[in-house]
Design an enzyme around this catalytic site. Structure first.
Site, PDB file in Angstrom:
ATOM      1  N   GLU A  28      31.145  36.456  34.573  1.00 38.06           N
ATOM      2  CA  GLU A  28      30.854  36.814  35.963  1.00 38.06           C
ATOM      3  C   GLU A  28      30.467  35.597  36.789  1.00 38.06           C
ATOM      4  O   GLU A  28      30.874  35.476  37.942  1.00 38.06           O
ATOM      5  CB  GLU A  28      29.738  37.862  36.007  1.00 38.06           C
ATOM      6  CG  GLU A  28      30.090  39.201  35.392  1.00 38.06           C
ATOM      7  CD  GLU A  28      31.116  39.985  36.209  1.00 38.06           C
ATOM      8  OE1 GLU A  28      31.593  41.015  35.704  1.00 38.06           O
ATOM      9  OE2 GLU A  28      31.458  39.574  37.336  1.00 38.06           O
TER      10      GLU A  28
ATOM     11  N   ARG B 291      32.975  34.612  39.947  1.00 35.81           N
ATOM     12  CA  ARG B 291      32.385  34.814  41.278  1.00 35.81           C
ATOM     13  C   ARG B 291      31.868  33.505  41.870  1.00 35.81           C
ATOM     14  O   ARG B 291      32.253  33.122  42.975  1.00 35.81           O
ATOM     15  CB  ARG B 291      31.266  35.850  41.206  1.00 35.81           C
ATOM     16  CG  ARG B 291      31.727  37.188  40.666  1.00 35.81           C
ATOM     17  CD  ARG B 291      30.741  38.288  40.993  1.00 35.81           C
ATOM     18  NE  ARG B 291      30.913  39.435  40.103  1.00 35.81           N
ATOM     19  CZ  ARG B 291      30.507  40.668  40.374  1.00 35.81           C
ATOM     20  NH1 ARG B 291      29.907  40.933  41.510  1.00 35.81           N
ATOM     21  NH2 ARG B 291      30.686  41.649  39.503  1.00 35.81           N
TER      22      ARG B 291
ATOM     23  N   ASP C 292      41.921  43.068  30.235  1.00 38.23           N
ATOM     24  CA  ASP C 292      42.737  42.930  31.443  1.00 38.23           C
ATOM     25  C   ASP C 292      43.061  41.506  31.891  1.00 38.23           C
ATOM     26  O   ASP C 292      44.205  41.057  31.871  1.00 38.23           O
ATOM     27  CB  ASP C 292      42.112  43.720  32.591  1.00 38.23           C
ATOM     28  CG  ASP C 292      40.618  43.469  32.774  1.00 38.23           C
ATOM     29  OD1 ASP C 292      40.069  42.578  32.098  1.00 38.23           O
ATOM     30  OD2 ASP C 292      39.993  44.156  33.605  1.00 38.23           O
TER      31      ASP C 292
ATOM     32  N   GLU D 257      41.582  47.087  42.278  1.00 38.25           N
ATOM     33  CA  GLU D 257      42.795  46.822  41.498  1.00 38.25           C
ATOM     34  C   GLU D 257      44.037  47.543  42.025  1.00 38.25           C
ATOM     35  O   GLU D 257      45.148  46.978  42.007  1.00 38.25           O
ATOM     36  CB  GLU D 257      42.553  47.192  40.030  1.00 38.25           C
ATOM     37  CG  GLU D 257      41.597  46.287  39.295  1.00 38.25           C
ATOM     38  CD  GLU D 257      40.134  46.562  39.621  1.00 38.25           C
ATOM     39  OE1 GLU D 257      39.295  45.676  39.378  1.00 38.25           O
ATOM     40  OE2 GLU D 257      39.836  47.670  40.126  1.00 38.25           O
TER      41      GLU D 257
END
Length: 647
Positions: free
Chosen positions: A272, A276, A405, A539
């Site tokens: 993360e 980010r 993913d 998404e």
């Protein structure tokens, strides 16, 4: 002349003739001159000069001393230091050792302090060119300030200008991506208004916190970022800039300058923080050239390196940004690392090496790829859990949604970002896609194509919202596949995107659930209460945007507009936007969270969907998994007829 009597000298010898006195005084004056002058040539002469020179004269002398110059720079007000705005892309070879000292496998340490000082230095002889205004028209670039790099600082600035000239098109298009037709322009303006509304409320009620709680009108910090603050600010920098919300962008930039503290000592998600914070700062730097963002991202990047201190080099998922200690998530099977986490570092770490001149970042992620190439993959698939100690798979659970993913996304995008030179990434991606098609891609009785999950050879007929990014991924990779499969890949992308749209269309709110199933008579609907929520995820809209750019089929813009209307109707509250707990009921129950990725991804993809294709054109930009655009890395600049001579 009378002298004090000296031991060992007779009284008669104390008298001196005039000529002897003259020679003695000449010798004495020469000795004094020599000693006095030596003060200015000793290694520590800077301090001594300050004794004898006045204040106005001492400043240049101080600047000449390497250690003193950096100390003085630290003591200058931040505003004056950053207002000089150097524009460096990569450090010179001579600087790479500094970056290496800051990186390596041992943590930040003293090298980080040197790296911070180096990154903020200003090229003394370089004047930055006028920036292309956000939303403005393209302009002709002025000649480069100098073809000769007279110093490391000016070399870095020259490299940034050269990077800009390697872009095939202006990042913000001819007119900020403004669409030609009025209907689409109004829709884009609506998305921009949504962004401003979300931002204004975050600023009013949660400024400096990670996310806004819009119902209770306060901020949320959480424990995902290890004590780092301002996740919504970092995630919004490029969105604000791209949308032309420049006052808001300036507020965000000033917060980064004055309040972004990277000296936290908490437990952070490596994944993360990377997508980010590192991604957001990299994107902001490349779009604007603000040296501030480069300084911060290099400091933060060095703090992530200790996570790779494992027997295999596979990083653990959690890192203490202060101590450098790392460990695996408690819920991860047998202390394993997660495929979607250690596999979603490549884009950002390649650019950290580009900016710092230090290959350690690229080496870390390339080591991950080498290990994955060596180990056996069940039926060509990549399971979600890998031991960072043994380098073996821990479970044979395969998912294109959560836990897996973005690993696949980064294989394809690594190839694209390398200017299509990373053949290893390309081969890994298409081999994986072939295995996914053979084992996971299914067709429902109603004709919907979906990605099932695979558990040791047994299919679970569930598809997560997170897996809906795959429509766009398969689409943008279609043209790079084998010639006889390109049409097939584009058709597959369209089919998967249609399925994800159906998951939205079959709910009462026209927003999609967290996961939907294709068994027990269900098709593209959630059958469990725990899967019925929507947390402002991007998404599905991401795939709409890519499919629009690839096909210009108007249905993708219509589907995007349906999502805008649903967000406005069900997620917009008095003081921001909130997720909802059940997409199948019209009596909205909000979760009181405005996710930072709503600002970074959902609204950005919607804005791009309603913009012309020359806004962040795919020839030049690749989006990380948090929708932060990163430039294609070109080793040489192609000839651009509109830019004149080749750089």
């Amino acid at each position: 002349m009378v002298f004090r009597k000296l031991p060992g000298v007779s009284a008669s010898g104390m008298g001196l003739r005039l000529s002897q006195k003259f020679v003695f005084l000449l010798f004495l004056s020469g000795l004094v001159t020599l000693c006095f002058g030596a003060l200015f040539f000793l290694p520590d002469s800077v301090r001594l000069k300050r004794i004898f020179l006045n204040k106005s004269e001492s400043q240049p002398a101080t600047a000449a001393g390497s250690g003193a110059a950096e100390n003085d720079a630290d003591e200058r007000p931040k505003k004056s230091r950053d207002s000089e705005r150097p524009r460096g892309l990569t450090s010179t070879k001579g600087e790479s050792g500094v970056a290496a000292a800051a990186g390596g496998t041992g943590g930040a340490g003293a090298g980080l302090a040197r790296l911070k000082g180096l990154a903020r230095k200003t090229p003394p002889s370089y004047e930055a060119p006028e920036e292309r205004p956000a939303g403005g028209t393209a302009r002709e670039d002025p000649p480069l300030a100098s073809e000769k790099a007279s110093s490391p600082e000016s070399a870095a600035a020259f490299a940034y200008e050269k990077f800009r000239r390697c872009l095939l098109k202006p990042p913000l298009g001819r007119d900020g991506g403004k669409p030609a037709d009025l209907k689409t322009e109004k829709r884009r303006d609506q998305v921009k208004e949504m962004m401003k509304f979300a931002w204004d409320n975050y600023k009013r009620y949660a400024w400096g916190k990670n996310e806004l709680r819009p119902l209770t009108k306060n901020g949320h910090v959480g424990n995902m970022f290890g004590g780092l603050r301002g996740a919504s600010i970092i995630d919004s920098l490029d969105t604000l800039y791209i949308m032309g919300l420049l006052d808001e962008y300036e507020d965000a930039k000033e917060w980064v300058r004055s309040d972004l503290d990277l000296t936290s000592n908490g437990e952070a998600s490596l994944f993360e923080v990377n997508i980010r914070y590192v991604g957001g700062l990299l994107s902001a730097y490349y779009l604007t050239g603000e040296e501030l963002f480069k300084t911060k991202v290099l400091e933060l990047g060095a703090k992530l390196l200790p996570a790779f201190n494992t027997p295999t080099g596979i990083p653990r998922g959690v890192i203490n940004l202060g101590s450098g200690g790392s460990w695996s998530w408690g819920w991860a099977s047998a202390g394993s690392s997660i495929l979607a986490e250690f596999g979603t570092l490549h884009l950002e770490f390649v650019h950290l090496s580009e900016l710092s001149g230090d290959p350690v970042y690229s080496e870390k992620v390339m080591n991950i790829r080498k290990l994955l190439n060596k180990i056996e993959k069940p039926q060509g698939l990549y399971p979600n859990f890998l031991s960072p100690v043994s380098g073996n798979w821990v479970q044979h659970h395969v998912s294109i949604g959560g836990l897996g993913d973005s690993f696949y996304e980064y294989l394809l995008k690594s190839y694209l970002m390398s200017d299509k030179t990373d053949e290893d990434a390309k081969n890994m991606y298409y081999d994986a896609l072939e295995a996914i098609e053979s084992n996971l891609v299914q067709k429902s009785p109603g004709g919907l194509t979906y990605m099932a999950e695979w558990r040791g050879g047994i299919l679970d007929h569930k598809m997560g919202h997170l897996a809906c990014f795959s429509g766009g991924m398969i689409g943008i990779g279609a043209d790079e596949g084998a010639a006889d499969k390109r049409r097939h890949y584009l058709d597959l992308a369209a089919e998967v995107t249609r399925t994800c749209h159906e998951s939205y269309d079959r709910s009462a709110t026209k927003l999609g659930p967290e996961a939907f199933r294709f068994d027990g008579g269900a098709e593209a609907t959630a059958t469990r209460l725990s899967d019925r929520y929507y947390i402002l995820r991007p998404e599905v809209i991401e795939s709409y945007m890519y499919m629009w750019r690839l096909t210009h089929d108007p249905k993708y813009r219509e589907w995007g507009w349906e999502a805008v209307e649903a967000l406005q109707r069900h997620c917009r509250v008095e003081s921001g936007f909130s997720g909802i707990r059940d997409v199948y009921t019209l009596s909205d129950s909000h979760d009181n969270m405005q996710q930072s990725f709503f600002l970074s991804e959902t609204l950005k993809y919607l804005y791009l969907l309603f913009s012309d294709d020359d806004l962040l054109p795919p020839e030049d930009w690749v989006f990380n998994t948090e929708a932060h655009p990163l430039p294609v890395v070109r080793r040489s600049c192609p000839r651009d007829p509109s830019a004149g001579a080749r750089v």
